[in-house]
Enzyme design. Structure first.
Site, short mmCIF file in Angstrom:
data_model
loop_
_atom_site.label_atom_id
_atom_site.label_comp_id
_atom_site.label_asym_id
_atom_site.label_seq_id
_atom_site.Cartn_x
_atom_site.Cartn_y
_atom_site.Cartn_z
N ASP A 34 75.32 39.74 41.35
CA ASP A 34 75.29 38.41 40.74
C ASP A 34 76.67 37.98 40.23
O ASP A 34 77.59 38.79 40.12
CB ASP A 34 74.29 38.40 39.57
CG ASP A 34 72.85 38.31 40.05
OD1 ASP A 34 72.63 38.00 41.23
OD2 ASP A 34 71.95 38.57 39.23
N LYS A 56 74.74 32.65 41.27
CA LYS A 56 74.26 31.28 41.09
C LYS A 56 75.10 30.60 40.01
O LYS A 56 75.39 31.17 38.98
CB LYS A 56 72.79 31.27 40.67
CG LYS A 56 71.86 31.96 41.64
CD LYS A 56 70.44 31.89 41.13
CE LYS A 56 69.50 32.65 42.06
NZ LYS A 56 69.70 34.10 41.99
N MET A 170 71.90 31.13 27.70
CA MET A 170 72.32 30.00 28.54
C MET A 170 71.77 28.66 28.01
O MET A 170 71.23 27.85 28.76
CB MET A 170 71.88 30.22 29.98
CG MET A 170 72.31 31.57 30.57
SD MET A 170 74.11 31.80 30.60
CE MET A 170 74.55 30.78 31.99
#
Length: 259
Positions: A34, A56, A170
């Site tokens: 990731d 991502k 986040m």
């Protein structure tokens, strides 16, 4: 048939990888990794290992989850040892559960290797214990963003009234909404808040505020994701026991002398 290891890479500091996680990185034929994993960990892979970036970005998906699942299954069926290297812990907002379900469906053998999640580690590196006998006997991990088009799934009333410490992942882009929901359901605007950017890394920055002022403070200091938001009285302990950023300040003169 090969095997898949869903490995938590930890919060950023590469030395926080588990011994078991590092062992499987060294053994892997294929590593799917990731965006937020520390790429220093990839240096431990075999020279012939295939490295596949699955990162991502907000609003942009380099690789869709279905494609990641396909790669895991494809390489395992070819008899390879596959590591899915995920930031933090695979099962804490890491979609590890979805990947494990896909592996079960296709009869692929797998193991889960837990990692240190940012909700604990970033707070600790900022000098904030998420639990403390005098301040907090409960902590909740919360995602700060919703799936596109989804209805509200977070039970803000329960969080505002029933949990001592909130660790929000986040959540910078939705911070005004988060603040408003918590205050709407009774969380005091004077509740201490810390926002930790790039936790556990040399770039770590921490700002503190109250629930009522945190949006303005974050904007003033231009704090962006990746950041952890810690809400609760435990934040006040940072004044006494912050250690990592003090350590960085002590080391700074030595770093300057090297040039």
């Amino acid at each position: 048939m090969g095997k898949v290891y869903l490995v938590g890479a930890g919060p950023g500091d590469p030395e926080l990888i588990t011994v078991k996680g590092l062992k499987y990185i060294q053994q892997a034929d294929v590593i799917l990794y990731d965006r937020l994993i520390n790429e220093e960990l990839l240096a431990y892979a075999k020279k012939e290992a295939e490295l596949i970036f699955c990162g991502k970005l907000p609003g942009y998906h380099t690789m869709q989850q279905e494609t990641i699942n396909h790669f895991l299954i494809h390489h395992a069926k070819k008899g390879k040892t596959v590591v899915r290297l995920k930031g933090g812990d695979p099962f804490v907002f890491g979609r590890g559960g979805e990947e494990a379900e896909a592996l079960v469906k296709h009869g692929i053998e797998f193991e889960i290797v837990p990692g240190i999640t940012s909700g604990i580690a970033a707070a600790a590196y900022a000098g904030i214990p998420v639990t403390h006998r005098d301040f907090s006997s409960s902590v909740a991990f919360i995602t700060g963003h919703k799936r596109d088009g989804s209805h509200e799934e977070i039970k803000w009333e329960s969080l505002a009234k029933g949990i001592d410490t909130l660790a929000i992942y986040m959540g910078i882009s939705n911070l005004p909404y988060i603040r408003d929901q918590l205050m709407k359901y009774g969380k005091s605007p004077t509740t201490p808040v810390a926002v930790i950017q790039w936790g556990t890394l040399l770039e770590q920055r921490t700002v503190t505020a109250t629930l009522g002022t945190v949006v303005e403070v974050v904007n003033e200091h231009q704090i962006k994701n990746p950041s952890m938001i810690i809400i609760g009285e435990v934040v006040t302990l940072r004044e006494k026991i912050q250690w990592f950023e003090q350590l960085l300040l002590q080391q700074q003169p030595l770093a300057n002398e090297a040039f």
